[in-house]
Write an enzyme that holds these catalytic residues in place. Structure first.
Site, PDB file in Angstrom:
ATOM      1  N   GLY A 410       0.825  -1.224   0.013  1.00 17.41           N
ATOM      2  CA  GLY A 410       0.024  -0.053  -0.180  1.00 17.41           C
ATOM      3  C   GLY A 410       0.851   1.440  -0.012  1.00 17.41           C
ATOM      4  O   GLY A 410       1.907   1.230  -0.687  1.00 17.41           O
ATOM      5  N   SER A 411       0.339   2.213   0.605  1.00 19.73           N
ATOM      6  CA  SER A 411       0.911   3.515   0.551  1.00 19.73           C
ATOM      7  C   SER A 411       2.364   3.592   1.127  1.00 19.73           C
ATOM      8  O   SER A 411       3.165   4.672   1.239  1.00 19.73           O
ATOM      9  CB  SER A 411       0.147   4.667   0.984  1.00 19.73           C
ATOM     10  OG  SER A 411      -0.927   4.646   0.135  1.00 19.73           O
ATOM     11  N   THR A 412       2.730   2.777   2.172  1.00 24.39           N
ATOM     12  CA  THR A 412       4.064   2.777   2.679  1.00 24.39           C
ATOM     13  C   THR A 412       5.113   2.446   1.741  1.00 24.39           C
ATOM     14  O   THR A 412       6.282   3.004   1.719  1.00 24.39           O
ATOM     15  CB  THR A 412       4.242   1.729   3.630  1.00 24.39           C
ATOM     16  OG1 THR A 412       4.012   0.326   2.991  1.00 24.39           O
ATOM     17  CG2 THR A 412       3.299   1.628   4.776  1.00 24.39           C
ATOM     18  N   GLN A 413       4.562   2.385   0.163  1.00 18.54           N
ATOM     19  CA  GLN A 413       5.718   2.576  -0.702  1.00 18.54           C
ATOM     20  C   GLN A 413       5.925   3.845  -1.294  1.00 18.54           C
ATOM     21  O   GLN A 413       7.130   4.039  -1.902  1.00 18.54           O
ATOM     22  CB  GLN A 413       5.166   1.478  -1.918  1.00 18.54           C
ATOM     23  CG  GLN A 413       5.815   1.502  -3.239  1.00 18.54           C
ATOM     24  CD  GLN A 413       7.207   1.049  -3.326  1.00 18.54           C
ATOM     25  OE1 GLN A 413       7.478   0.023  -2.461  1.00 18.54           O
ATOM     26  NE2 GLN A 413       7.885   1.585  -4.080  1.00 18.54           N
ATOM     27  N   LYS A 414       5.215   4.749  -0.987  1.00 26.86           N
ATOM     28  CA  LYS A 414       5.164   5.947  -1.664  1.00 26.86           C
ATOM     29  C   LYS A 414       6.628   6.699  -1.278  1.00 26.86           C
ATOM     30  O   LYS A 414       7.054   7.215  -2.402  1.00 26.86           O
ATOM     31  CB  LYS A 414       3.938   6.959  -1.242  1.00 26.86           C
ATOM     32  CG  LYS A 414       2.795   6.421  -2.003  1.00 26.86           C
ATOM     33  CD  LYS A 414       1.431   7.015  -1.557  1.00 26.86           C
ATOM     34  CE  LYS A 414       0.252   6.620  -2.026  1.00 26.86           C
ATOM     35  NZ  LYS A 414      -1.009   7.200  -1.492  1.00 26.86           N
TER      36      LYS A 414
END
Length: 666
Positions: A410-414
């Site tokens: 999820g958005s922890t990749q951003k």
């Protein structure tokens, strides 16, 4: 005429052969012993008995002693690689008896055996044939072994090494447990029901144990072994008439469920275990069956000692003929903090999920948690099928080790996506994108965001408000090739250099990004991207180390600060992202991670797992965070099903904050 000549030739040939055989010399004693020795090396005891041993041997020992007993000893003692070497024969004029020296060597389960033997041969007639025959006796098996003696095989079990945490607290150790049993003939039906209830087994199973063929009235019949933590139950059992308790050594796991997936458990070796070990493990020996007990089994188990002894009929002390010394297992100290592991597990409150904590300064792993866990002592001491079925069918899957798996991040990749664009010089952090509404479409591919991001929609605000559309658009400008190269530089698609085997993180199922839609999805941690939790935490080190990922370590004897990846982000850009991660918690949406005790910085992430045809799916919530004022611990956590009660990833941020607060107080 021609026919008659042929017959005469055949007759003449037969006569010639008969004359030749009749004139051949009989084999010497040395030649007969050489033939016997070859059969001995092949362990062909049937032929040795039939054709080579004397009448006295056959009369005195018979087939049962010479063949059957010898074969049984060979199997039991694993005798192989027999070598018989003749010595120099003494001069002798005796035409009826010879004594010829040989050296006997062979391998056994307890090690090599070697001895010298003078082999007696007698010249006698057997089955109308005069020849040399071996006068065999049991000393051919082992030196000084006699008919009335016995062979004893002893096994000395090695002490299993301990697994110890960084503060010298045991994670797996050998402790004093309790073997509970009943005295045959002293247990009435009422007491039996009480015992069955406390042992969590049926009264029929107790009856089966008491009706075993070897059981006699007054004998102790073992029923179950408990580890020290079950002392209260043991005391209740001990108070029942007819129940007895004996102390016994057991493998214990002081942190129980909290370390169950990490540490694992031991159990008796199976036939497959023995085979895979090339028989270094003995059947029934206690070996690691899961977790680090299995990963480090060779070191922890040590090597059992074995000896072969001759128990003499005429002396008290046995004679040792072969011996392998016992070698105790090695204690292994881990980088794990047992107390922090326990508190992290308790913070997760039995919810399905995974967590790890790493020291970003060194790469040392402080916690590695899979929730829910199980009681490892149940498996070590023998789990019932009913109990195993209960655990297997539990919808929360307590037997599933989640930290070895990989999940859509999820958005922890951003922040990591941003680091790739910044490193490549293809992402301008100050560039503001013009984005209207909650949806944006590119070539038929829809991208949605939960909320509108306040202007300007630049990198800072896109991270703080987790804007999917910003990352989709900016990553299109970075390009698929550059983005893929950047992910590979972070370790995607590569084996994680870690003592505990982990699934590698993946960019996609085939390791490539083949469309703009897939590129956009991957930029914010969806699509086919899967990330291991240890890898995720390790990648966030780049924001605290100015671009370096250290090899994650688990053992205290491993070298720390080993560079795995480097030069992944500049010092200035790392500083900028750190400020953004702090603002995620303190300047964006209200997050439970915003607590007064710890200046938490980090990033939330929600991965939606929709099945085909579903409009709404299960959600995994992530948070990766650290104390901005004292970044000595980097925590990554995932909790499943955060869509329930609309908790989302903010809920997970609060759990990570609790872990950091607990660590702060240590």
């Amino acid at each position: 005429m021609l026919k008659r000549q042929s017959m005469l030739l055949v007759a003449a040939s037969a006569t010639s052969i008969g004359i030749l055989v009749g004139c051949q010399d009989q084999p010497t004693a040395e030649e007969r012993l050489a033939s016997y020795s070859k059969l001995w090396e092949k362990q062909d005891y049937d032929k040795m008995y039939a054709d080579y041993v004397s009448q006295t041997t056959q009369k005195e020992y018979g087939e049962s002693q010479f063949i059957e007993r010898t074969k049984k000893l060979n199997d039991t003692l694993e005798i192989k690689n027999i070598s018989i070497t003749p010595g120099k024969a003494p001069d002798s004029d005796d035409e009826k008896k010879q004594l010829l020296p040989v050296t006997v060597k062979f391998d056994t389960v307890a090690g090599p055996v070697s001895f010298k033997k003078d082999v007696p041969l007698v010249y006698e007639t057997k089955k109308d044939t005069d020849n040399w025959y071996v006068d065999w006796d049991p000393s051919f098996l082992f030196e000084d072994f006699e008919q009335a003696d016995q062979i004893k095989l002893n096994t000395l079990t090695a002490k299993r090494g301990e697994l110890i945490d960084r503060n010298e607290k045991p994670l797996a150790t050998t402790g004093q447990g309790f073997e509970v049993g009943v005295t045959a003939g002293q247990l009435d039906d009422t007491a039996k029901k009480k015992v069955a209830a406390l042992l969590d087994r049926s009264t029929n199973s107790i009856d089966d144990a008491l009706s075993a063929s070897w059981v006699k009235d007054g004998q102790f019949v073992p029923l179950k072994t408990f580890d020290p933590s079950k002392e209260a139950i043991v005391k209740q059992l001990e108070a029942i008439k007819g129940v007895s308790v004996k102390e016994t050594e057991v493998r214990t796991y002081p942190y129980g469920e909290a370390t169950s997936h990490l540490i694992g458990y031991i159990g008796p070796a199976t036939a497959e275990d023995v085979k895979q070990s090339n028989h270094k493990i003995q059947a029934g020996e206690r070996v690691g069956k899961r977790g680090l007990e299995q990963v480090f089994d060779d070191e922890l188990r040590g090597q059992s000692g074995t000896s072969i002894e001759i128990v003499k009929s005429d002396q008290d002390e046995p004679v040792t003929v072969a011996e392998t010394k016992v070698k105790d297992g090695k204690d292994i100290t881990l980088t794990i903090d047992g107390a922090l592991q326990q508190s992290t597990y308790e913070t997760m409150n039995g919810e399905p999920g995974v967590a790890t904590a790493i020291d970003p300064r060194t790469g040392e792993t402080r916690t590695l948690v899979s929730s829910p866990g199980f009681d490892p002592s149940e498996f070590t001491l023998g789990i019932s099928q009913d109990r195993l079925d209960t655990l297997t069918n539990d919808p929360d899957q307590p037997l599933l080790n989640r930290f070895t798996s990989a999940f859509a991040p999820g958005s922890t990749q951003k922040p990591l996506t941003a680091s790739i664009g910044l490193k490549a010089g293809k992402l301008d952090p100050d560039k503001a994108y013009s984005i209207d509404g909650l949806k944006w479409k590119k070539d038929g591919f829809n991208v949605t965001r939960i909320h509108e991001t306040p202007d300007p929609v630049d990198l800072h605000n896109a991270l703080v408000y987790s804007d999917n559309i910003y990352f989709a658009q900016s990553t299109l400008e970075v390009g698929a090739d550059t983005f893929t190269d950047g992910l590979q530089a972070l370790g995607y698609g590569e084996k994680i250099p870690f003592a505990y085997p982990m699934r590698a993180s993946q960019i996609s199922n085939d390791g490539t990004i083949s469309s703009d839609g897939q590129l956009m999805d991957t930029s914010y941690g969806q699509g086919q991207m899967l990330t291991n939790i240890v890898h995720l935490a390790s990648m966030y080190e780049i924001f605290l180390t100015d671009g370096t990922i250290y090899q994650p370590t688990l053992r205290a004897d491993e070298k720390t600060k080993q560079v795995w990846k480097q030069d992944l982000i500049s010092k200035n850009d790392a500083s900028m992202i750190r400020k953004d991660l702090y603002d995620v918690v303190h300047a964006g949406y209200d997050l439970p991670a915003d607590i007064p005790e710890v200046a938490v910085a980090g990033k939330t992430g929600t991965a939606e797992l929709k099945q085909a045809g579903e409009t709404k799916g299960k959600e995994n919530g992530f948070f990766v965070g650290y104390d901005n004022d004292d970044p000595t611990l980097l925590v990554a956590m995932m909790i499943e099903s955060v869509e329930q009660e609309d908790r989302g990833s903010p809920y997970v941020s609060g759990l990570v904050a609790e872990v950091l607060k607990d660590a702060e107080g240590r």
